[in-house]
Motif scaffolding. Structure first.
Motif, PDB file in Angstrom:
ATOM      1  N   SER A  23    -117.067  86.884 -65.266  1.00 57.69           N
ATOM      2  CA  SER A  23    -117.999  86.249 -64.343  1.00 57.69           C
ATOM      3  C   SER A  23    -117.283  86.016 -63.016  1.00 57.69           C
ATOM      4  O   SER A  23    -116.149  85.527 -63.003  1.00 57.69           O
ATOM      5  CB  SER A  23    -118.471  84.920 -64.929  1.00 57.69           C
ATOM      6  OG  SER A  23    -119.303  84.254 -64.028  1.00 57.69           O
ATOM      7  N   ASN A  24    -117.926  86.385 -61.909  1.00 60.01           N
ATOM      8  CA  ASN A  24    -117.337  86.244 -60.583  1.00 60.01           C
ATOM      9  C   ASN A  24    -118.278  85.468 -59.675  1.00 60.01           C
ATOM     10  O   ASN A  24    -119.496  85.635 -59.745  1.00 60.01           O
ATOM     11  CB  ASN A  24    -117.088  87.630 -59.960  1.00 60.01           C
ATOM     12  CG  ASN A  24    -116.265  88.517 -60.863  1.00 60.01           C
ATOM     13  OD1 ASN A  24    -115.118  88.227 -61.158  1.00 60.01           O
ATOM     14  ND2 ASN A  24    -116.866  89.600 -61.339  1.00 60.01           N
ATOM     15  N   GLU A  25    -117.702  84.633 -58.822  1.00 58.21           N
ATOM     16  CA  GLU A  25    -118.487  83.851 -57.879  1.00 58.21           C
ATOM     17  C   GLU A  25    -117.745  83.838 -56.549  1.00 58.21           C
ATOM     18  O   GLU A  25    -116.538  83.597 -56.501  1.00 58.21           O
ATOM     19  CB  GLU A  25    -118.633  82.424 -58.411  1.00 58.21           C
ATOM     20  CG  GLU A  25    -119.618  81.591 -57.651  1.00 58.21           C
ATOM     21  CD  GLU A  25    -119.904  80.271 -58.346  1.00 58.21           C
ATOM     22  OE1 GLU A  25    -119.811  79.240 -57.660  1.00 58.21           O
ATOM     23  OE2 GLU A  25    -120.208  80.268 -59.557  1.00 58.21           O
ATOM     24  N   TYR A  26    -118.468  84.126 -55.456  1.00 64.66           N
ATOM     25  CA  TYR A  26    -117.882  84.222 -54.129  1.00 64.66           C
ATOM     26  C   TYR A  26    -118.706  83.411 -53.125  1.00 64.66           C
ATOM     27  O   TYR A  26    -119.877  83.128 -53.362  1.00 64.66           O
ATOM     28  CB  TYR A  26    -117.852  85.689 -53.653  1.00 64.66           C
ATOM     29  CG  TYR A  26    -117.234  86.634 -54.639  1.00 64.66           C
ATOM     30  CD1 TYR A  26    -115.855  86.795 -54.716  1.00 64.66           C
ATOM     31  CD2 TYR A  26    -118.027  87.381 -55.511  1.00 64.66           C
ATOM     32  CE1 TYR A  26    -115.282  87.667 -55.620  1.00 64.66           C
ATOM     33  CE2 TYR A  26    -117.463  88.260 -56.414  1.00 64.66           C
ATOM     34  CZ  TYR A  26    -116.088  88.402 -56.472  1.00 64.66           C
ATOM     35  OH  TYR A  26    -115.536  89.272 -57.380  1.00 64.66           O
ATOM     36  N   PHE A  27    -118.098  83.111 -51.992  1.00 72.33           N
ATOM     37  CA  PHE A  27    -118.799  82.471 -50.869  1.00 72.33           C
ATOM     38  C   PHE A  27    -119.579  81.233 -51.310  1.00 72.33           C
ATOM     39  O   PHE A  27    -120.789  81.128 -51.109  1.00 72.33           O
ATOM     40  CB  PHE A  27    -119.713  83.477 -50.151  1.00 72.33           C
ATOM     41  CG  PHE A  27    -119.005  84.717 -49.702  1.00 72.33           C
ATOM     42  CD1 PHE A  27    -118.171  84.700 -48.595  1.00 72.33           C
ATOM     43  CD2 PHE A  27    -119.153  85.910 -50.401  1.00 72.33           C
ATOM     44  CE1 PHE A  27    -117.501  85.831 -48.194  1.00 72.33           C
ATOM     45  CE2 PHE A  27    -118.492  87.058 -49.998  1.00 72.33           C
ATOM     46  CZ  PHE A  27    -117.653  87.020 -48.887  1.00 72.33           C
ATOM     47  N   ASP A  28    -118.856  80.313 -51.939  1.00 68.83           N
ATOM     48  CA  ASP A  28    -119.439  79.037 -52.389  1.00 68.83           C
ATOM     49  C   ASP A  28    -120.656  79.228 -53.294  1.00 68.83           C
ATOM     50  O   ASP A  28    -121.631  78.476 -53.230  1.00 68.83           O
ATOM     51  CB  ASP A  28    -119.811  78.152 -51.195  1.00 68.83           C
ATOM     52  CG  ASP A  28    -118.589  77.736 -50.382  1.00 68.83           C
ATOM     53  OD1 ASP A  28    -117.527  77.484 -50.994  1.00 68.83           O
ATOM     54  OD2 ASP A  28    -118.696  77.672 -49.149  1.00 68.83           O
ATOM     55  N   GLY A  29    -120.615  80.268 -54.114  1.00 65.78           N
ATOM     56  CA  GLY A  29    -121.676  80.497 -55.098  1.00 65.78           C
ATOM     57  C   GLY A  29    -122.877  81.259 -54.609  1.00 65.78           C
ATOM     58  O   GLY A  29    -123.831  81.451 -55.360  1.00 65.78           O
ATOM     59  N   THR A  30    -122.845  81.747 -53.364  1.00 65.22           N
ATOM     60  CA  THR A  30    -124.000  82.487 -52.847  1.00 65.22           C
ATOM     61  C   THR A  30    -123.993  83.955 -53.266  1.00 65.22           C
ATOM     62  O   THR A  30    -124.983  84.656 -53.073  1.00 65.22           O
ATOM     63  CB  THR A  30    -124.090  82.388 -51.312  1.00 65.22           C
ATOM     64  OG1 THR A  30    -122.877  82.875 -50.742  1.00 65.22           O
ATOM     65  CG2 THR A  30    -124.316  80.943 -50.883  1.00 65.22           C
ATOM     66  N   VAL A  31    -122.875  84.419 -53.842  1.00 67.18           N
ATOM     67  CA  VAL A  31    -122.783  85.760 -54.423  1.00 67.18           C
ATOM     68  C   VAL A  31    -122.190  85.589 -55.818  1.00 67.18           C
ATOM     69  O   VAL A  31    -121.109  85.017 -55.971  1.00 67.18           O
ATOM     70  CB  VAL A  31    -121.891  86.700 -53.580  1.00 67.18           C
ATOM     71  CG1 VAL A  31    -121.779  88.073 -54.248  1.00 67.18           C
ATOM     72  CG2 VAL A  31    -122.422  86.840 -52.164  1.00 67.18           C
ATOM     73  N   LYS A  32    -122.919  86.069 -56.815  1.00 69.17           N
ATOM     74  CA  LYS A  32    -122.457  85.966 -58.203  1.00 69.17           C
ATOM     75  C   LYS A  32    -122.620  87.316 -58.881  1.00 69.17           C
ATOM     76  O   LYS A  32    -123.596  88.031 -58.641  1.00 69.17           O
ATOM     77  CB  LYS A  32    -123.255  84.908 -58.964  1.00 69.17           C
ATOM     78  CG  LYS A  32    -123.036  83.514 -58.435  1.00 69.17           C
ATOM     79  CD  LYS A  32    -123.782  82.490 -59.249  1.00 69.17           C
ATOM     80  CE  LYS A  32    -123.555  81.091 -58.685  1.00 69.17           C
ATOM     81  NZ  LYS A  32    -124.210  80.062 -59.491  1.00 69.17           N
TER      82      LYS A  32
END
Length: 93
Positions: free
Chosen positions: A4-13
């Motif tokens: 599981s990956n999350e980027y840009f404070d959760g705006t891209v998952k």
């Protein structure tokens, strides 16, 4: 194994997995502008929605809608603007 990956404070998952053709991630972007760095060659497929991309070496943004794709080389970066929530499939070479 699924990662599981999350980027840009959760705006891209995204979820990462290994398919018969190699490593892939499938995910969703919220509306916004993002810059990604690459370590491998990537093919970015727009599953649903629209991404407007500024690819390496280009000076103009180009729209990619549902069913379209673009390729990015290894060890570079690219920018995208997500128009609404956009689902994507990223395949790595």
């Amino acid at each position: 194994m699924i990662s599981s990956n999350e980027y840009f404070d959760g705006t891209v998952k995204s979820l990462g997995y290994i398919s018969a053709t190699g490593k892939s991630t499938i995910g969703v972007m919220e509306p916004g502008e993002y810059e990604f760095n690459t370590s491998a060659k990537e093919t970015m497929n727009v599953v649903e929605g629209e991404l407007i991309a500024l690819l390496p070496g280009e000076t103009e943004w180009k729209s990619y809608k549902t069913g379209a794709f673009f390729k990015v080389g290894a060890n570079t970066s690219f920018k995208v603007k997500s128009v609404g929530q956009t689902a994507y499939l990223c395949q790595y070479d």
